[in-house]
Motif scaffolding. Sequence first.
Motif, mmCIF file in Angstrom:
data_model
loop_
_atom_site.group_PDB
_atom_site.id
_atom_site.type_symbol
_atom_site.label_atom_id
_atom_site.label_comp_id
_atom_site.label_asym_id
_atom_site.label_seq_id
_atom_site.Cartn_x
_atom_site.Cartn_y
_atom_site.Cartn_z
ATOM 1 N N ALA A 72 -125.564 -36.059 17.201
ATOM 2 C CA ALA A 72 -125.818 -37.212 16.328
ATOM 3 C C ALA A 72 -125.092 -38.449 16.846
ATOM 4 N N PHE A 73 -123.867 -38.255 17.343
ATOM 5 C CA PHE A 73 -123.095 -39.353 17.915
ATOM 6 C C PHE A 73 -123.835 -39.958 19.105
ATOM 7 N N CYS A 74 -124.371 -39.108 19.981
ATOM 8 C CA CYS A 74 -125.085 -39.582 21.174
ATOM 9 C C CYS A 74 -126.335 -40.375 20.805
ATOM 10 N N THR A 75 -127.034 -39.914 19.796
ATOM 11 C CA THR A 75 -128.237 -40.609 19.354
ATOM 12 C C THR A 75 -127.884 -41.987 18.812
ATOM 13 N N LYS A 76 -126.795 -42.062 18.074
ATOM 14 C CA LYS A 76 -126.375 -43.311 17.447
ATOM 15 C C LYS A 76 -125.659 -44.244 18.425
ATOM 16 N N ASN A 77 -124.976 -43.681 19.415
ATOM 17 C CA ASN A 77 -124.123 -44.454 20.332
ATOM 18 C C ASN A 77 -124.393 -44.110 21.787
ATOM 19 N N PRO A 78 -125.591 -44.378 22.285
ATOM 20 C CA PRO A 78 -125.879 -43.982 23.674
ATOM 21 C C PRO A 78 -124.940 -44.631 24.686
ATOM 22 N N HIS A 79 -124.518 -45.861 24.447
ATOM 23 C CA HIS A 79 -123.609 -46.526 25.396
ATOM 24 C C HIS A 79 -122.256 -45.818 25.452
ATOM 25 N N LEU A 80 -121.768 -45.323 24.316
ATOM 26 C CA LEU A 80 -120.507 -44.584 24.328
ATOM 27 C C LEU A 80 -120.682 -43.211 24.955
ATOM 28 N N SER A 81 -121.850 -42.623 24.781
ATOM 29 C CA SER A 81 -122.139 -41.327 25.416
ATOM 30 C C SER A 81 -122.102 -41.464 26.932
ATOM 31 N N VAL A 82 -122.645 -42.544 27.428
ATOM 32 C CA VAL A 82 -122.608 -42.811 28.870
ATOM 33 C C VAL A 82 -121.160 -42.995 29.319
ATOM 34 N N PHE A 102 -119.465 -29.754 22.528
ATOM 35 C CA PHE A 102 -120.168 -28.640 21.902
ATOM 36 C C PHE A 102 -120.013 -28.616 20.380
ATOM 37 N N SER A 103 -119.517 -29.711 19.815
ATOM 38 C CA SER A 103 -119.392 -29.802 18.359
ATOM 39 C C SER A 103 -120.727 -30.231 17.752
ATOM 40 N N ALA A 104 -120.874 -29.974 16.482
ATOM 41 C CA ALA A 104 -122.106 -30.341 15.774
ATOM 42 C C ALA A 104 -122.288 -31.854 15.703
ATOM 43 N N LYS A 105 -121.196 -32.599 15.717
ATOM 44 C CA LYS A 105 -121.268 -34.055 15.588
ATOM 45 C C LYS A 105 -121.759 -34.753 16.855
ATOM 46 N N LEU A 119 -105.319 -38.749 15.336
ATOM 47 C CA LEU A 119 -106.407 -38.453 16.266
ATOM 48 C C LEU A 119 -106.457 -36.957 16.550
ATOM 49 N N ASN A 120 -107.646 -36.388 16.408
ATOM 50 C CA ASN A 120 -107.836 -34.975 16.714
ATOM 51 C C ASN A 120 -109.281 -34.761 17.167
ATOM 52 N N VAL A 121 -109.588 -33.545 17.550
ATOM 53 C CA VAL A 121 -110.911 -33.228 18.085
ATOM 54 C C VAL A 121 -112.014 -33.522 17.069
ATOM 55 N N SER A 122 -111.747 -33.302 15.797
ATOM 56 C CA SER A 122 -112.803 -33.479 14.801
ATOM 57 C C SER A 122 -113.080 -34.938 14.445
ATOM 58 N N ASN A 123 -112.131 -35.840 14.686
ATOM 59 C CA ASN A 123 -112.389 -37.242 14.342
ATOM 60 C C ASN A 123 -112.443 -38.183 15.547
ATOM 61 N N ALA A 124 -112.272 -37.666 16.749
ATOM 62 C CA ALA A 124 -112.194 -38.515 17.946
ATOM 63 C C ALA A 124 -113.439 -39.373 18.138
ATOM 64 N N LEU A 125 -114.616 -38.825 17.881
ATOM 65 C CA LEU A 125 -115.840 -39.608 18.063
ATOM 66 C C LEU A 125 -115.929 -40.736 17.045
ATOM 67 N N ASP A 126 -115.513 -40.480 15.816
ATOM 68 C CA ASP A 126 -115.503 -41.527 14.788
ATOM 69 C C ASP A 126 -114.530 -42.640 15.166
ATOM 70 N N VAL A 127 -113.364 -42.263 15.650
ATOM 71 C CA VAL A 127 -112.361 -43.245 16.050
ATOM 72 C C VAL A 127 -112.872 -44.055 17.239
#
Length: 146
Positions: free
Chosen positions: A116-126, A110-113, A73-81
Amino acid sequence: MLDSDSCKSSPSDTVTIAELTHEELESLLEFLYRGSLAPEKMDKHVYSLMLASHKYEIPYLHKSCERHLLENLNVSNALDVLEILDFCSHQKLKDVVLSFVVKNIDDIVFSAKFEAFCTKNPHLSVQITRASLIDARDRRRTGDHC
């Protein structure tokens, strides 16, 4: 899965597992035969193997994937995990990763991902937003501003 009455077929028939690529299926079969995978294969296919372990109820593979995800687990893959653990309904590990995201919120948001993550996963963004605000509130209450 293949022994159930609904899957009975002649030996000459082909079984298709559409959600896995050929290479991912080879890794799944290798894991099933050996009980482990080379680290580079696990790195490459951990997300698809986690999904397969969930779908086909393979507990040992599931545990191996969980361990690999947390160890790497790291900053670059945390959203995928976070996304994969949410899909697999693994609340305990999802909470661990959510806490990691909150601790690293500046780097992740503030990452580029992230957009896109928020658009795909609004419930997780919340959930990330709420967890971050709860963490900030708790730090203010205890006087810990770090």
